[in-house]
Scaffold this motif. Structure first.
Motif, PDB file in Angstrom:
ATOM      1  N   ALA A  50       5.407  -1.008  -1.433  1.00 12.94           N
ATOM      2  CA  ALA A  50       4.444  -0.182  -0.688  1.00 12.94           C
ATOM      3  C   ALA A  50       4.045  -0.867   0.624  1.00 12.94           C
ATOM      4  CB  ALA A  50       3.214   0.089  -1.546  1.00 12.94           C
ATOM      5  N   GLY A  51       3.886  -2.186   0.566  1.00 13.65           N
ATOM      6  CA  GLY A  51       3.559  -2.925   1.796  1.00 13.65           C
ATOM      7  C   GLY A  51       4.694  -2.831   2.799  1.00 13.65           C
ATOM      8  N   VAL A  52       5.913  -3.055   2.311  1.00 13.82           N
ATOM      9  CA  VAL A  52       7.097  -3.020   3.187  1.00 13.82           C
ATOM     10  C   VAL A  52       7.271  -1.608   3.759  1.00 13.82           C
ATOM     11  CG1 VAL A  52       9.620  -3.225   3.210  1.00 13.82           C
ATOM     12  CG2 VAL A  52       8.234  -4.923   1.990  1.00 13.82           C
ATOM     13  N   HIS A  57       7.198   2.226   8.299  1.00 13.38           N
ATOM     14  CA  HIS A  57       6.743   3.515   8.833  1.00 13.38           C
ATOM     15  C   HIS A  57       5.716   3.350   9.946  1.00 13.38           C
ATOM     16  CE1 HIS A  57       9.046   4.931   5.475  1.00 13.38           C
ATOM     17  NE2 HIS A  57       8.990   6.145   6.023  1.00 13.38           N
ATOM     18  N   GLY A  58       5.721   2.175  10.526  1.00 13.40           N
ATOM     19  CA  GLY A  58       4.919   1.975  11.734  1.00 13.40           C
ATOM     20  C   GLY A  58       3.443   1.731  11.510  1.00 13.40           C
ATOM     21  N   GLU A  59       3.074   1.397  10.266  1.00 12.75           N
ATOM     22  CA  GLU A  59       1.644   1.125  10.008  1.00 12.75           C
ATOM     23  C   GLU A  59       1.352  -0.320  10.396  1.00 12.75           C
ATOM     24  OE1 GLU A  59      -0.233   3.480   9.444  1.00 12.75           O
ATOM     25  OE2 GLU A  59       0.930   5.027   8.432  1.00 12.75           O
ATOM     26  N   TRP A 242      -1.698 -11.874   0.109  1.00 10.28           N
ATOM     27  CA  TRP A 242      -1.875 -10.658   0.911  1.00 10.28           C
ATOM     28  C   TRP A 242      -3.220 -10.638   1.615  1.00 10.28           C
ATOM     29  CZ3 TRP A 242       1.847  -6.641   0.991  1.00 10.28           C
ATOM     30  CH2 TRP A 242       2.903  -6.796   0.079  1.00 10.28           C
ATOM     31  N   ARG A 243      -4.176 -11.361   1.065  1.00  9.32           N
ATOM     32  CA  ARG A 243      -5.533 -11.499   1.587  1.00  9.32           C
ATOM     33  C   ARG A 243      -6.283 -10.170   1.644  1.00  9.32           C
ATOM     34  NH1 ARG A 243      -6.724 -14.266  -0.321  1.00  9.32           N
ATOM     35  NH2 ARG A 243      -8.446 -15.138   0.848  1.00  9.32           N
ATOM     36  N   TYR A 274      -2.339  -1.090   2.261  1.00  9.45           N
ATOM     37  CA  TYR A 274      -1.387  -0.153   1.627  1.00  9.45           C
ATOM     38  C   TYR A 274      -0.903  -0.704   0.287  1.00  9.45           C
ATOM     39  CZ  TYR A 274      -1.383   2.959   5.595  1.00  9.45           C
ATOM     40  OH  TYR A 274      -1.781   3.862   6.544  1.00  9.45           O
ATOM     41  N   ALA A 275      -0.687  -2.007   0.254  1.00  8.36           N
ATOM     42  CA  ALA A 275      -0.228  -2.621  -1.001  1.00  8.36           C
ATOM     43  C   ALA A 275      -1.324  -2.487  -2.073  1.00  8.36           C
ATOM     44  CB  ALA A 275       0.124  -4.080  -0.758  1.00  8.36           C
TER      45      ALA A 275
END
Ligand SMILES: Cc1ncc(COP(=O)(O)O)c(C=O)c1O
Length: 387
Positions: A50-52, A57-59, A242-243, A274-275
């Protein structure tokens, strides 16, 4: 030239006992580390994806200061479902750079110079430091192994003065593994109401309990309006790097925290947000699996340490065992240093965790089962030499 450019506040701020120790470990080879408090698991695959995916997708931009609303909504649903506490995702939840940032925010937004904060110890190393950085005064209330490292209510009452503003609790506990019972927390609630105090509750280990109930402090009668709840993803979802974490508080308090967050951080890492959303959506089975594995390791290490002759309280939550090493005749600092030099096992001296920690050592069991087995062999060999 001045003697130092550092502020006066820094004079009282000691380096963390954990980091100091691990700077030494970093220079050594073949060390089994039961030191740093983080899961050995890699973040579960769907969460990484989800992070990747968000990056692809430009986030790659800032989010709103409070964080993506969808994530805040997911946190609100999560807390409602688990603990029956209702937080408004729009005005009462803020996404932070881990609970670490949240600690900084609460202390700086809530304390005036000289305000006293009662902290049950032994506790996570950052609590006292953050209080002092904000100009507050930490007042430690030590728990005892003989009382399951439970919060000592009599001592808590005795520690209250006209300057007391906050009670800071952190259960399940790092480093003892204690889980506060509902009964104890109801006593804390009574005291908070009587003395008009705010309670900050660090619940980062809420999901890591072994057959014991985690009580969310804000869920207790009348407590929601005087509680700040800190939560995070680092431990339960193996997401330390991920912090990402969060704060939930009544609107007026959250506004104060957000003002500092706005100027110091801007917004929590977008990829991590997002993760975190995915963690809340699909992480449950992974959490259960990891908790089951920690439980297996917990039994191994507690039985092993007790068998060696180092009395160890059976942790009820988090992923730390806290043996009493002073029974060997060595103080905790000497025990940990010699164990590291002679047997290459890294543990953290208990004095790093405040009053009541002296004579103990923290062993993190979020480490592979076979590594714990080998560590126990080495600890036993070391202890036998001291007999
Ligand atoms: C009790 C406790 N609170 C907070 C933290 C910080 O966690 P985060 O990774 O969310 O900043 C830790 C990390 O060890 C911890 O043990």
């Amino acid at each position: 030239m001045r003697d130092s450019f550092l502020s006066k506040r820094m004079e009282n701020l000691k380096p963390s006992g954990i980091r100091k120790f691990f700077d030494i470990v970093a220079t050594m080879k073949d060390v089994i580390s039961l030191g740093i408090g983080e899961p050995d698991f890699t973040t579960p695959r769907p969460i990484i994806d989800a992070g990747v995916h968000s990056l692809n997708h430009g986030e790659t931009h800032y989010t709103s200061n409070a964080g993506i609303l969808e994530v805040r909504k997911a946190i609100a649903d999560h807390l409602q479902k688990l603990y029956g506490v209702g937080y408004d995702p729009v005005s009462e939840i803020l996404l932070t750079v881990g609970v670490s940032e949240a600690l900084y925010l609460v202390m700086n937004a809530l304390l005036d110079p000289g305000d006293e904060v009662i902290i049950p110890t032994p506790c996570f190393v950052a609590y006292q430091a953050e209080v002092m950085l904000a100009g507050g005064v930490p007042v430690e209330v030590a728990g005892r192994m003989e009382e399951n490292f439970d919060l000592n209510i009599t001592a808590l009452k005795a520690a209250i003065t006209p300057r007391t503003k906050m009670i800071f609790i952190g259960y399940p506990s790092n480093p003892t593994g204690a889980v506060a019972s509902r009964q104890t927390l109801l006593e804390v609630a009574k005291i908070a109401e009587q003395h008009d105090l705010i309670v900050v509750s660090d619940e980062i280990y809420d999901r890591l309990v072994y057959g014991f109930e985690h009580v969310c402090f804000a869920s207790l009668p009348n407590m929601r309006q005087r509680t700040v709840t800190l939560g995070g993803f680092s431990k339960a979802y193996a997401m330390t790097g991920w912090r990402i974490g969060y704060v939930c508080a009544p609107e007026e308090i959250l506004k104060g925290l957000t003002r500092i967050h706005q100027y110091t951080i801007m917004s929590a890492p977008t990829t991590a947000q997002y993760a975190a959303l995915e963690a809340l959506k699909s992480g449950e089975d992974y959490v259960k699996e990891m908790v089951a594995e920690y439980d297996r390791r917990r039994r191994l290490i507690v039985d092993g340490l007790n068998h060696i002759g180092l009395p160890t309280f059976e942790p009820r939550g988090a992923f730390y065992a806290f043996p009493k090493v002073s029974v060997t005749g060595l103080d905790d600092e000497t025990f940990a240093n010699r164990l590291l030099q002679e047997e290459k096992v890294a543990i953290v001296p208990g004095n790093a965790f405040g009053a009541g920690g002296e004579g103990f050592a923290r062993c993190c069991y979020a480490t592979a089962y076979n590594q714990i087995e080998e560590a126990l062999v080495r600890i036993e060999r070391f202890a036998r030499r001291l007999d």
